[in-house]
Design a protein around this motif. Sequence first.
Motif, PDB file in Angstrom:
ATOM      1  N   THR A 215      -7.231  31.401  -7.470  1.00 45.85           N
ATOM      2  CA  THR A 215      -8.115  31.090  -8.582  1.00 45.85           C
ATOM      3  C   THR A 215      -8.892  29.821  -8.268  1.00 45.85           C
ATOM      4  O   THR A 215      -8.308  28.832  -7.828  1.00 45.85           O
ATOM      5  CB  THR A 215      -7.309  30.880  -9.873  1.00 45.85           C
ATOM      6  OG1 THR A 215      -6.598  32.070 -10.181  1.00 45.85           O
ATOM      7  CG2 THR A 215      -8.223  30.525 -11.031  1.00 45.85           C
ATOM      8  N   ILE A 216     -10.202  29.869  -8.485  1.00 46.17           N
ATOM      9  CA  ILE A 216     -11.016  28.666  -8.345  1.00 46.17           C
ATOM     10  C   ILE A 216     -11.769  28.431  -9.642  1.00 46.17           C
ATOM     11  O   ILE A 216     -12.032  29.363 -10.404  1.00 46.17           O
ATOM     12  CB  ILE A 216     -12.006  28.766  -7.165  1.00 46.17           C
ATOM     13  CG1 ILE A 216     -12.999  29.909  -7.398  1.00 46.17           C
ATOM     14  CG2 ILE A 216     -11.286  28.935  -5.858  1.00 46.17           C
ATOM     15  CD1 ILE A 216     -14.118  29.947  -6.375  1.00 46.17           C
ATOM     16  N   GLN A 217     -12.092  27.176  -9.921  1.00 48.65           N
ATOM     17  CA  GLN A 217     -12.922  26.800 -11.060  1.00 48.65           C
ATOM     18  C   GLN A 217     -14.258  26.301 -10.517  1.00 48.65           C
ATOM     19  O   GLN A 217     -14.283  25.404  -9.665  1.00 48.65           O
ATOM     20  CB  GLN A 217     -12.236  25.716 -11.885  1.00 48.65           C
ATOM     21  CG  GLN A 217     -10.923  26.135 -12.518  1.00 48.65           C
ATOM     22  CD  GLN A 217     -11.115  27.030 -13.729  1.00 48.65           C
ATOM     23  OE1 GLN A 217     -12.185  27.056 -14.333  1.00 48.65           O
ATOM     24  NE2 GLN A 217     -10.065  27.776 -14.076  1.00 48.65           N
ATOM     25  N   VAL A 218     -15.356  26.867 -10.981  1.00 52.86           N
ATOM     26  CA  VAL A 218     -16.669  26.473 -10.480  1.00 52.86           C
ATOM     27  C   VAL A 218     -17.485  25.849 -11.601  1.00 52.86           C
ATOM     28  O   VAL A 218     -17.474  26.323 -12.732  1.00 52.86           O
ATOM     29  CB  VAL A 218     -17.424  27.671  -9.856  1.00 52.86           C
ATOM     30  CG1 VAL A 218     -16.713  28.159  -8.623  1.00 52.86           C
ATOM     31  CG2 VAL A 218     -17.589  28.802 -10.857  1.00 52.86           C
ATOM     32  N   GLY A 219     -18.200  24.790 -11.252  1.00 50.66           N
ATOM     33  CA  GLY A 219     -19.020  24.090 -12.229  1.00 50.66           C
ATOM     34  C   GLY A 219     -20.492  24.355 -12.042  1.00 50.66           C
ATOM     35  O   GLY A 219     -21.330  23.499 -12.321  1.00 50.66           O
ATOM     36  N   ARG A 220     -20.840  25.527 -11.549  1.00 51.01           N
ATOM     37  CA  ARG A 220     -22.239  25.903 -11.316  1.00 51.01           C
ATOM     38  C   ARG A 220     -22.348  27.427 -11.356  1.00 51.01           C
ATOM     39  O   ARG A 220     -21.354  28.127 -11.428  1.00 51.01           O
ATOM     40  CB  ARG A 220     -22.703  25.380  -9.966  1.00 51.01           C
ATOM     41  CG  ARG A 220     -21.924  25.988  -8.802  1.00 51.01           C
ATOM     42  CD  ARG A 220     -22.329  25.403  -7.460  1.00 51.01           C
ATOM     43  NE  ARG A 220     -21.804  24.042  -7.342  1.00 51.01           N
ATOM     44  CZ  ARG A 220     -22.573  22.958  -7.438  1.00 51.01           C
ATOM     45  NH1 ARG A 220     -23.866  23.066  -7.632  1.00 51.01           N
ATOM     46  NH2 ARG A 220     -22.038  21.765  -7.330  1.00 51.01           N
ATOM     47  N   PHE A 221     -23.558  27.943 -11.300  1.00 52.22           N
ATOM     48  CA  PHE A 221     -23.770  29.386 -11.266  1.00 52.22           C
ATOM     49  C   PHE A 221     -23.421  29.919  -9.875  1.00 52.22           C
ATOM     50  O   PHE A 221     -23.857  29.362  -8.868  1.00 52.22           O
ATOM     51  CB  PHE A 221     -25.225  29.720 -11.599  1.00 52.22           C
ATOM     52  CG  PHE A 221     -25.524  29.724 -13.070  1.00 52.22           C
ATOM     53  CD1 PHE A 221     -25.956  30.883 -13.699  1.00 52.22           C
ATOM     54  CD2 PHE A 221     -25.360  28.587 -13.822  1.00 52.22           C
ATOM     55  CE1 PHE A 221     -26.223  30.886 -15.061  1.00 52.22           C
ATOM     56  CE2 PHE A 221     -25.625  28.573 -15.180  1.00 52.22           C
ATOM     57  CZ  PHE A 221     -26.063  29.732 -15.810  1.00 52.22           C
ATOM     58  N   VAL A 222     -22.656  31.003  -9.844  1.00 52.09           N
ATOM     59  CA  VAL A 222     -22.255  31.623  -8.582  1.00 52.09           C
ATOM     60  C   VAL A 222     -22.482  33.126  -8.677  1.00 52.09           C
ATOM     61  O   VAL A 222     -22.084  33.773  -9.661  1.00 52.09           O
ATOM     62  CB  VAL A 222     -20.772  31.342  -8.260  1.00 52.09           C
ATOM     63  CG1 VAL A 222     -20.341  32.112  -7.018  1.00 52.09           C
ATOM     64  CG2 VAL A 222     -20.535  29.852  -8.051  1.00 52.09           C
ATOM     65  N   SER A 223     -23.122  33.673  -7.667  1.00 51.99           N
ATOM     66  CA  SER A 223     -23.378  35.114  -7.615  1.00 51.99           C
ATOM     67  C   SER A 223     -22.167  35.835  -7.048  1.00 51.99           C
ATOM     68  O   SER A 223     -21.732  35.552  -5.924  1.00 51.99           O
ATOM     69  CB  SER A 223     -24.605  35.391  -6.736  1.00 51.99           C
ATOM     70  OG  SER A 223     -24.670  36.758  -6.374  1.00 51.99           O
ATOM     71  N   LEU A 224     -21.622  36.778  -7.799  1.00 47.42           N
ATOM     72  CA  LEU A 224     -20.469  37.536  -7.300  1.00 47.42           C
ATOM     73  C   LEU A 224     -20.838  38.427  -6.109  1.00 47.42           C
ATOM     74  O   LEU A 224     -20.054  38.531  -5.164  1.00 47.42           O
ATOM     75  CB  LEU A 224     -19.860  38.364  -8.434  1.00 47.42           C
ATOM     76  CG  LEU A 224     -19.116  37.553  -9.513  1.00 47.42           C
ATOM     77  CD1 LEU A 224     -18.592  38.480 -10.609  1.00 47.42           C
ATOM     78  CD2 LEU A 224     -17.964  36.759  -8.911  1.00 47.42           C
ATOM     79  N   PRO A 225     -21.999  39.103  -6.105  1.00 46.80           N
ATOM     80  CA  PRO A 225     -22.355  39.890  -4.911  1.00 46.80           C
ATOM     81  C   PRO A 225     -22.447  39.041  -3.638  1.00 46.80           C
ATOM     82  O   PRO A 225     -21.988  39.461  -2.574  1.00 46.80           O
ATOM     83  CB  PRO A 225     -23.719  40.492  -5.284  1.00 46.80           C
ATOM     84  CG  PRO A 225     -23.678  40.600  -6.780  1.00 46.80           C
ATOM     85  CD  PRO A 225     -22.940  39.369  -7.212  1.00 46.80           C
ATOM     86  N   LEU A 226     -23.039  37.832  -3.749  1.00 41.83           N
ATOM     87  CA  LEU A 226     -23.128  36.971  -2.566  1.00 41.83           C
ATOM     88  C   LEU A 226     -21.748  36.486  -2.138  1.00 41.83           C
ATOM     89  O   LEU A 226     -21.453  36.386  -0.940  1.00 41.83           O
ATOM     90  CB  LEU A 226     -24.036  35.774  -2.861  1.00 41.83           C
ATOM     91  CG  LEU A 226     -25.534  36.061  -2.987  1.00 41.83           C
ATOM     92  CD1 LEU A 226     -26.294  34.776  -3.303  1.00 41.83           C
ATOM     93  CD2 LEU A 226     -26.080  36.704  -1.708  1.00 41.83           C
ATOM     94  N   LEU A 227     -20.898  36.194  -3.114  1.00 45.75           N
ATOM     95  CA  LEU A 227     -19.545  35.744  -2.789  1.00 45.75           C
ATOM     96  C   LEU A 227     -18.756  36.870  -2.125  1.00 45.75           C
ATOM     97  O   LEU A 227     -18.010  36.632  -1.168  1.00 45.75           O
ATOM     98  CB  LEU A 227     -18.833  35.269  -4.055  1.00 45.75           C
ATOM     99  CG  LEU A 227     -17.400  34.737  -3.875  1.00 45.75           C
ATOM    100  CD1 LEU A 227     -17.370  33.593  -2.876  1.00 45.75           C
ATOM    101  CD2 LEU A 227     -16.818  34.312  -5.217  1.00 45.75           C
ATOM    102  N   ALA A 228     -18.937  38.101  -2.608  1.00 42.32           N
ATOM    103  CA  ALA A 228     -18.250  39.246  -1.998  1.00 42.32           C
ATOM    104  C   ALA A 228     -18.673  39.424  -0.549  1.00 42.32           C
ATOM    105  O   ALA A 228     -17.854  39.699   0.336  1.00 42.32           O
ATOM    106  CB  ALA A 228     -18.543  40.516  -2.801  1.00 42.32           C
ATOM    107  N   GLU A 229     -19.975  39.215  -0.292  1.00 43.23           N
ATOM    108  CA  GLU A 229     -20.478  39.335   1.076  1.00 43.23           C
ATOM    109  C   GLU A 229     -19.853  38.263   1.965  1.00 43.23           C
ATOM    110  O   GLU A 229     -19.462  38.529   3.108  1.00 43.23           O
ATOM    111  CB  GLU A 229     -22.001  39.197   1.067  1.00 43.23           C
ATOM    112  CG  GLU A 229     -22.640  39.372   2.433  1.00 43.23           C
ATOM    113  CD  GLU A 229     -24.150  39.273   2.378  1.00 43.23           C
ATOM    114  OE1 GLU A 229     -24.774  39.200   3.453  1.00 43.23           O
ATOM    115  OE2 GLU A 229     -24.709  39.238   1.255  1.00 43.23           O
ATOM    116  N   ALA A 230     -19.752  37.049   1.431  1.00 47.48           N
ATOM    117  CA  ALA A 230     -19.162  35.956   2.203  1.00 47.48           C
ATOM    118  C   ALA A 230     -17.685  36.197   2.478  1.00 47.48           C
ATOM    119  O   ALA A 230     -17.161  35.813   3.529  1.00 47.48           O
ATOM    120  CB  ALA A 230     -19.352  34.637   1.460  1.00 47.48           C
ATOM    121  N   LEU A 231     -17.013  36.841   1.538  1.00 48.39           N
ATOM    122  CA  LEU A 231     -15.587  37.129   1.698  1.00 48.39           C
ATOM    123  C   LEU A 231     -15.338  38.363   2.560  1.00 48.39           C
ATOM    124  O   LEU A 231     -14.196  38.639   2.931  1.00 48.39           O
ATOM    125  CB  LEU A 231     -14.944  37.341   0.316  1.00 48.39           C
ATOM    126  CG  LEU A 231     -14.783  36.097  -0.549  1.00 48.39           C
ATOM    127  CD1 LEU A 231     -14.477  36.494  -2.000  1.00 48.39           C
ATOM    128  CD2 LEU A 231     -13.667  35.212  -0.005  1.00 48.39           C
TER     129      LEU A 231
END
Length: 426
Positions: A253-269
């Motif tokens: 689990t991470i806590q983010v203090g900004r807007f994050v795109s889930l599709p881009l994060l999935a690609e990075a993962l």
Amino acid sequence: MKTSVCLLTCCIIAFLSFKVKAQQLDPLLINDTTIVPILEETPSFANYNFLYKERLDSLQQRVPLTYNESVQKYIAIYSSRKDQMGKMLGLSDYYFPIFEQALRSLNIPEEIKYLPIIESSMNPHAVSRVGATGMWQFMFSTAKGYGLNMDKYVDERKDPIEASYAAAAYFRDAYAELGDWLLAIAAYNCGRGNVDRAIKKAGSRDFWEIRPFLPLETRNYVPAFIAAIYVMNFSKAHQINRQPSVLSRTTDTIQVGRFVSLPLLAEALGMEEALLCGLNPSYKKKLVNGSAASPKRIIMPRVSVGNYAMVYDVLNNIDHDSPAKVVLASNDDSRLKSKRLTQAKMPVKYHRVSQGQNLSVIAEKYNVEVQDLKVWNKLKDSNLIPGQRLIVSKTGFAATTVGTKPAKEYISYKAEAGSNSASGKI
């Protein structure tokens, strides 16, 4: 001629009566919940099974698990749905620890964790015909009352963690008022007001005594709940095989203090977008709307060494191909930079109601909330008329946000309980 007309009329009435009766007796007629069939109630009990009773008795903890004819009928139904219950077993590996932690926080019986099985088949995107949403099937107003947030970015009724804590709070309040767990479970389905009225009519606080005075759905709801507990715990005795879920994997689990795109994060993962969105079902636009004032949670698989740099860039909104999009100052630069988020103007959209459509269907089609449709169109109830024109989106601009942040900024990274990896920073 008159005799023939009368005879024909009688035949039509008899046929329609038979058809209505047949629908009422259909054992698989589904009501507002996704997995509770409406059953015919009969006084006889010809197939009492002492083994089933012994098994239920062995599961007794704080919630009374009565064995009777109604429970037996649901055991027979659920034990025959081998594929469906096999999937529930697989999903339970991922979701039950979440439910258990929330229930334990308010000293709610662990058995309540089985309720989302009959409420939604543990589907976070489940929406009932009256707009109840998520695994725990919260209505909009009840969800608001228990602290869940619903806006254009998120619907926390679909968040397994937040909704579980809200459900635990509801049961805390219901039990405090009713003093019995079966009554609290009944109230979760039909409301505490209906249970109170049934108690007064029956002159009893025993669920099985007040049951005839409750709505039909609730009369079936509690026996179905008990049967679901039985089948989930004695699945092997009924040849039900666990079907592993894609969600059954180690997550952080991470806590983010900004807007994050889930599709881009999935690609990075290096994972499927659908799976990451499945781990984070409450975000409507596949966009995590974190801010410094209100950080947002992201559930994701543990980051491998090879993906660490790409994940860091996505979480910090760094695009190396487009330097103009970099929103964080480098560690060597003490100057502050701005982050600007804009959204194009959204035109008003209308929908013409077709025959048989309801608010839930229309809301799902346009990816909005039932409550939004009611507010935008000033609807006092959920009744629609074919041909009626509804507003399904509103004109407006998203607020332009300018944030000023220090050059060094961190996103907290917290491993789930039981993880071997230490908490750290990304």
